[in-house]
Design a protein around this motif. Structure first.
Motif, PDB file in Angstrom:
ATOM      1  N   ASP A  79       0.833  -1.209   0.000  1.00  0.00           N
ATOM      2  CA  ASP A  79       0.000   0.000   0.000  1.00  0.00           C
ATOM      3  C   ASP A  79       0.870   1.262   0.000  1.00  0.00           C
ATOM      4  O   ASP A  79       0.503   2.281  -0.586  1.00  0.00           O
ATOM      5  CB  ASP A  79      -0.920   0.011   1.229  1.00  0.00           C
TER       6      ASP A  79
ATOM      7  N   SER B 134      -7.488   7.598   0.351  1.00  0.00           N
ATOM      8  CA  SER B 134      -8.148   6.352   0.747  1.00  0.00           C
ATOM      9  C   SER B 134      -9.214   5.952  -0.264  1.00  0.00           C
ATOM     10  O   SER B 134      -9.305   4.787  -0.674  1.00  0.00           O
ATOM     11  CB  SER B 134      -8.765   6.522   2.136  1.00  0.00           C
ATOM     12  N   GLU B 135     -10.011   6.924  -0.686  1.00  0.00           N
ATOM     13  CA  GLU B 135     -11.083   6.641  -1.644  1.00  0.00           C
ATOM     14  C   GLU B 135     -10.525   6.261  -3.015  1.00  0.00           C
ATOM     15  O   GLU B 135     -10.988   5.305  -3.644  1.00  0.00           O
ATOM     16  CB  GLU B 135     -11.984   7.872  -1.777  1.00  0.00           C
ATOM     17  N   LYS B 136      -9.509   6.982  -3.477  1.00  0.00           N
ATOM     18  CA  LYS B 136      -8.954   6.737  -4.808  1.00  0.00           C
ATOM     19  C   LYS B 136      -8.271   5.375  -4.902  1.00  0.00           C
ATOM     20  O   LYS B 136      -8.360   4.689  -5.919  1.00  0.00           O
ATOM     21  CB  LYS B 136      -7.948   7.835  -5.167  1.00  0.00           C
ATOM     22  N   LEU B 137      -7.588   4.974  -3.835  1.00  0.00           N
ATOM     23  CA  LEU B 137      -6.778   3.753  -3.881  1.00  0.00           C
ATOM     24  C   LEU B 137      -7.426   2.574  -3.180  1.00  0.00           C
ATOM     25  O   LEU B 137      -6.852   1.481  -3.150  1.00  0.00           O
ATOM     26  CB  LEU B 137      -5.401   4.026  -3.266  1.00  0.00           C
ATOM     27  N   ASN B 138      -8.623   2.811  -2.625  1.00  0.00           N
ATOM     28  CA  ASN B 138      -9.346   1.736  -1.935  1.00  0.00           C
ATOM     29  C   ASN B 138      -8.498   1.129  -0.811  1.00  0.00           C
ATOM     30  O   ASN B 138      -8.383  -0.091  -0.664  1.00  0.00           O
ATOM     31  CB  ASN B 138      -9.771   0.646  -2.921  1.00  0.00           C
ATOM     32  N   ILE B 139      -7.894   2.002  -0.036  1.00  0.00           N
ATOM     33  CA  ILE B 139      -7.122   1.605   1.142  1.00  0.00           C
ATOM     34  C   ILE B 139      -7.797   2.248   2.343  1.00  0.00           C
ATOM     35  O   ILE B 139      -8.262   3.383   2.268  1.00  0.00           O
ATOM     36  CB  ILE B 139      -5.658   2.089   1.045  1.00  0.00           C
ATOM     37  N   SER B 140      -7.857   1.530   3.438  1.00  0.00           N
ATOM     38  CA  SER B 140      -8.560   2.065   4.603  1.00  0.00           C
ATOM     39  C   SER B 140      -7.950   3.397   5.028  1.00  0.00           C
ATOM     40  O   SER B 140      -6.740   3.630   4.890  1.00  0.00           O
ATOM     41  CB  SER B 140      -8.503   1.076   5.762  1.00  0.00           C
TER      42      SER B 140
ATOM     43  N   SER C  66       1.883   1.914  -3.492  1.00  0.00           N
ATOM     44  CA  SER C  66       0.739   2.452  -4.247  1.00  0.00           C
ATOM     45  C   SER C  66       0.539   3.937  -3.946  1.00  0.00           C
ATOM     46  O   SER C  66       0.290   4.734  -4.857  1.00  0.00           O
ATOM     47  CB  SER C  66      -0.532   1.675  -3.885  1.00  0.00           C
TER      48      SER C  66
ATOM     49  N   TYR D 251       1.127   6.990  -6.601  1.00  0.00           N
ATOM     50  CA  TYR D 251      -0.025   7.849  -6.893  1.00  0.00           C
ATOM     51  C   TYR D 251       0.328   9.313  -6.661  1.00  0.00           C
ATOM     52  O   TYR D 251       0.081  10.179  -7.513  1.00  0.00           O
ATOM     53  CB  TYR D 251      -1.216   7.443  -6.023  1.00  0.00           C
TER      54      TYR D 251
END
Length: 298
Positions: free
Chosen positions: A178, A201-207, A181, A185
């Motif tokens: 992560d 968090s929203e763009k990379l789908n990470i908590s 990533s 990004y």
């Protein structure tokens, strides 16, 4: 070829390399297009115009007149300076790599020919230099080219490290998928672009918690910078990426390390000891070599 012909040839060559017409060059020099045409065909510019002509063409008078320095006391730095200034910005990366590659190859005592960087390579190819005084590695395949050089101090590179705690923290951070990533990004952003942890968090789908943990670590390393903003009457921390050159090189070299480096062109190895040194100053013994064949030995 006489001096006038050399001047005219180099003038035309340089003007066309810059994409200038005779009319455009004339406008820069505040002369008529006919004057430029004459310089390229039958006559020289007036002497007082020569320095300005060289400036507008981003080159040197030595280049225009074809002067080659043959003295044993050549100013190499000036030659490189002239060459780079005479190269269009979009072509400088190629020129710079050719200069460095040629210098690396010239360190090979078994080859006395001038090295030429080829336009393409069938395999992923590197050039390497390893001596007791320097290390260099270049990736020369066109899809991604780089050149790294390290001058080795007398007491070894390990003396530079000192406390390695933060090095371990950095590698622990980079060991997280992560984190890579998030870095890539942010690294794709334009200069001075700011991001909130929630948006990352929203763009990379990470908590959100994981993003904040990684961002905080990057912040401590100085890899991101932060500003405070009030958005909808709520305080928000925004982060900007510092586009760190060393981090980019670390990631690229990490990929190189994990690839199998099979093809080297050239691979110059003139070393007796590595880049590291014993902490107590003790010197390792040289490994004895097998003596060559004795005269008449069968």
């Amino acid at each position: 070829m006489d001096n006038k012909s050399v001047f005219r040839m180099n003038l035309v060559k340089r003007r066309k390399a810059l994409g200038l017409t005779q009319e455009q060059l004339a406008a820069l020099l505040n002369v008529s297009p006919q004057a430029v045409s004459k310089w390229e065909n039958t006559s020289y510019p007036d002497g007082e115009l020569l320095p300005q002509l060289a400036r507008e063409l981003n080159t040197s008078l030595d280049f225009l007149f074809g002067v080659k320095i043959t003295s044993s006391e050549r100013d190499i730095e000036q030659l490189v300076d002239d060459e780079m200034r005479a190269t269009l910005p979009e072509n400088r990366a190629e020129k710079l790599l050719k200069i460095m590659y040629t210098a690396l190859c010239a360190c090979n005592p078994n080859n006395d020919t001038v090295a030429k960087l080829r336009g393409s390579y069938e395999h992923e190819t590197y050039a390497g230099l390893k001596t007791d005084r320097e290390l260099a590695l270049a990736r020369i395949s066109r899809d991604l080219r780089y050149f790294c050089f390290l001058e080795i101090p007398d007491n070894g590179v390990n003396s530079y490290f000192g406390d390695t705690t933060n090095m371990i923290r950095l590698f622990n951070t980079l060991a997280d998928d992560d984190a890579i990533s998030i870095i890539t990004y942010l690294g794709a952003s334009v200069r001075n672009k700011m991001f909130s942890a929630a948006m990352i968090s929203e763009k990379l789908n990470i908590s959100a918690e994981k993003v904040q943990y990684i961002i905080d670590r990057l912040d401590r390393f100085g890899l991101v910078w932060r500003v405070s903003a009030d958005i909808d009457d709520k305080p928000v921390i925004l982060y900007g990426y510092t586009h760190q050159i060393p981090l980019t090189m670390i990631l690229v070299l990490a990929k190189t390390i994990t690839n199998y480096i099979q093809y080297m062109d050239p691979n110059v190895e003139e070393w007796t000891q590595g880049a590291f040194r014993r902490g107590d100053g003790e010197q390792d013994e040289v490994v004895p070599q097998v003596p060559w064949w004795g005269e008449g030995e069968l």
